[in-house]
Design a protein around this motif. Structure first.
Motif, PDB file in Angstrom:
ATOM      1  N   SER A  10      -1.452  -2.357   2.782  1.00  0.00           N
ATOM      2  CA  SER A  10      -2.222  -3.407   3.011  1.00  0.00           C
ATOM      3  C   SER A  10      -3.672  -2.656   2.853  1.00  0.00           C
ATOM      4  O   SER A  10      -4.596  -3.069   2.395  1.00  0.00           O
ATOM      5  CB  SER A  10      -2.306  -3.734   4.542  1.00  0.00           C
ATOM      6  N   GLY A  11      -3.805  -1.297   3.046  1.00  0.00           N
ATOM      7  CA  GLY A  11      -4.999  -0.630   2.734  1.00  0.00           C
ATOM      8  C   GLY A  11      -5.191  -0.513   1.305  1.00  0.00           C
ATOM      9  O   GLY A  11      -6.281  -0.712   1.096  1.00  0.00           O
ATOM     10  N   VAL A  12      -4.166  -0.187   0.580  1.00  0.00           N
ATOM     11  CA  VAL A  12      -4.052  -0.147  -0.943  1.00  0.00           C
ATOM     12  C   VAL A  12      -4.848  -1.473  -1.387  1.00  0.00           C
ATOM     13  O   VAL A  12      -5.627  -1.438  -2.311  1.00  0.00           O
ATOM     14  CB  VAL A  12      -2.767   0.163  -1.628  1.00  0.00           C
ATOM     15  N   ALA A  13      -4.129  -2.602  -0.788  1.00  0.00           N
ATOM     16  CA  ALA A  13      -4.699  -3.925  -1.377  1.00  0.00           C
ATOM     17  C   ALA A  13      -6.116  -3.974  -1.149  1.00  0.00           C
ATOM     18  O   ALA A  13      -6.834  -4.637  -1.882  1.00  0.00           O
ATOM     19  CB  ALA A  13      -4.005  -5.097  -0.687  1.00  0.00           C
ATOM     20  N   LEU A  14      -6.496  -3.711   0.066  1.00  0.00           N
ATOM     21  CA  LEU A  14      -7.936  -3.885   0.483  1.00  0.00           C
ATOM     22  C   LEU A  14      -8.981  -2.827  -0.222  1.00  0.00           C
ATOM     23  O   LEU A  14     -10.050  -3.217  -0.794  1.00  0.00           O
ATOM     24  CB  LEU A  14      -8.139  -3.500   1.958  1.00  0.00           C
ATOM     25  N   GLY A  15      -8.011  -1.571  -0.614  1.00  0.00           N
ATOM     26  CA  GLY A  15      -9.097  -0.663  -1.408  1.00  0.00           C
ATOM     27  C   GLY A  15      -9.290  -1.448  -2.962  1.00  0.00           C
ATOM     28  O   GLY A  15     -10.513  -1.260  -3.495  1.00  0.00           O
TER      29      GLY A  15
ATOM     30  N   GLY B 227       8.914   6.109  -7.438  1.00  0.00           N
ATOM     31  CA  GLY B 227       9.606   5.916  -6.262  1.00  0.00           C
ATOM     32  C   GLY B 227       8.885   6.273  -4.917  1.00  0.00           C
ATOM     33  O   GLY B 227       9.657   6.025  -3.842  1.00  0.00           O
ATOM     34  N   GLU B 228       7.652   6.136  -4.833  1.00  0.00           N
ATOM     35  CA  GLU B 228       6.969   6.505  -3.718  1.00  0.00           C
ATOM     36  C   GLU B 228       7.031   4.855  -3.043  1.00  0.00           C
ATOM     37  O   GLU B 228       6.343   3.898  -3.597  1.00  0.00           O
ATOM     38  CB  GLU B 228       5.609   6.685  -3.833  1.00  0.00           C
ATOM     39  N   ARG B 229       7.057   4.747  -1.580  1.00  0.00           N
ATOM     40  CA  ARG B 229       6.906   3.809  -1.014  1.00  0.00           C
ATOM     41  C   ARG B 229       6.182   3.937   0.408  1.00  0.00           C
ATOM     42  O   ARG B 229       6.741   4.246   1.476  1.00  0.00           O
ATOM     43  CB  ARG B 229       8.375   3.365  -0.655  1.00  0.00           C
ATOM     44  N   PRO B 230       4.948   3.399   0.321  1.00  0.00           N
ATOM     45  CA  PRO B 230       3.896   3.548   1.560  1.00  0.00           C
ATOM     46  C   PRO B 230       4.480   2.612   2.379  1.00  0.00           C
ATOM     47  O   PRO B 230       5.253   1.654   2.388  1.00  0.00           O
ATOM     48  CB  PRO B 230       2.588   3.115   0.841  1.00  0.00           C
ATOM     49  N   SER B 231       4.369   2.676   3.499  1.00  0.00           N
ATOM     50  CA  SER B 231       4.110   1.699   4.858  1.00  0.00           C
ATOM     51  C   SER B 231       3.610   0.518   4.452  1.00  0.00           C
ATOM     52  O   SER B 231       2.685   0.188   3.731  1.00  0.00           O
ATOM     53  CB  SER B 231       4.032   2.085   5.985  1.00  0.00           C
ATOM     54  N   VAL B 232       3.939  -0.558   5.095  1.00  0.00           N
ATOM     55  CA  VAL B 232       3.354  -2.037   5.074  1.00  0.00           C
ATOM     56  C   VAL B 232       1.827  -1.937   5.324  1.00  0.00           C
ATOM     57  O   VAL B 232       0.844  -2.329   4.667  1.00  0.00           O
ATOM     58  CB  VAL B 232       4.021  -3.034   5.880  1.00  0.00           C
ATOM     59  N   LEU B 233       1.472  -0.840   6.614  1.00  0.00           N
ATOM     60  CA  LEU B 233       0.332  -0.887   6.934  1.00  0.00           C
ATOM     61  C   LEU B 233      -0.620  -0.111   5.572  1.00  0.00           C
ATOM     62  O   LEU B 233      -1.538  -0.558   5.297  1.00  0.00           O
ATOM     63  CB  LEU B 233      -0.105  -0.065   7.878  1.00  0.00           C
TER      64      LEU B 233
END
Length: 274
Positions: free
Chosen positions: A116-121, A107-113
């Protein structure tokens, strides 16, 4: 997120020293002695970071120690078999993916920003995983070891996160007890010596102390932030391993891997700004 970023740098340095140690000594000897070095550090830090020594803290810690212990045995074995600049990033990709999926399911829901960091990581880890000169340097054994090791590390991160928030460093004490017992049992069962080779003591102990320092930072970061974001930042540790392998061992980095390091820095900036 400064704790998670510092954790990544120290984890990468610890893995570099661990890789050096496994090239000079038997894997299980490196694991047992490095883990003992880490235990000394965590016990020394206990008075400064106290917590409640509950059964939950110790049991979750011991469960994480089993997962992490298997992960580190397989990881060091992979480092001994293949190139450090290949094994470490593949391990990190898997270690990142498992907790991220768990966090989303929980159920964790990080912000859009932050996402984006997760995807870039994730892109960063994929880029630094690319072997210079193509895939000819990849062999099945080290890759399988790296994948299994990453799954073990991912389980380690998840189980530590599930420990009680007021436990202090007790989960890490439980983790070290379990991982040392596991490695020692494997050494006895396979009749392998637990004594590092001559000349490898310093680098082995350095690997264990640095690994525990990174574990302390991860636990503190996980107690304060979302598992998804903390794990992604921590999983960027191959960047420091790669840079050390490049400048100390002379391992060649491709332009793709250098771009991966840049993406890692961008991922850190995005997650920190969220």
């Amino acid at each position: 997120m400064a704790l998670a970023t510092a954790c990544a740098v120290i984890f990468g340095t610890a893995d570099f020293f661990g890789g050096l140690a496994t090239r000079r000594s038997r894997v299980l000897a490196v694991v047992v002695c490095s883990q003992l070095g880490g235990m000394v550090l965590v016990l020394a830090l206990m008075p400064f970071l106290p917590g409640i020594a509950s059964s939950g803290a110790l049991l979750w810690g011991m469960a994480s120690g089993v997962a992490g212990g298997l992960g580190i045995v397989l990881f060091y074995r992979g480092l001994a078999m293949g190139k450090m600049s290949v094994v470490a990033p593949i391990t990190a990709t898997t270690a990142m993916a498992v907790p991220v999926l768990f966090g989303l399911l929980a159920g964790e829901r990080p912000s859009v920003l932050a996402l984006s960091g997760v995807a870039l990581g994730l892109l960063a880890v994929m880029l630094v995983s690319r072997e210079p000169g193509g895939s000819g340097g990849l062999t099945l054994g080290p890759v399988l070891n790296a994948l299994a090791s990453g799954a073990g590390f991912g389980g380690f991160f998840i189980l530590l996160k599930l420990a009680p928030a007021d436990a202090g460093l007790w989960p890490l004490v439980g983790a070290r007890i379990a991982s040392i017992a596991l490695a020692a049992a494997l050494a006895v069962a396979t009749r392998r010596s637990m004594r590092p080779a001559a000349g490898s003591w310093r680098v082995t102990i350095a690997a264990g102390v640095l690994d525990m320092a990174a574990n302390v930072l991860f636990l503190l970061a996980a107690q304060r932030g979302m598992l998804i974001l903390v794990t992604v930042l921590v999983s960027l540790y191959p960047a420091s391993t790669l840079l050390l392998a490049r400048y100390v061992l002379g391992e060649r980095l491709s332009s793709t891997q250098i771009a991966g390091v840049g993406c890692a820095l961008g991922a850190i900036a995005l997650i920190a700004a969220s």
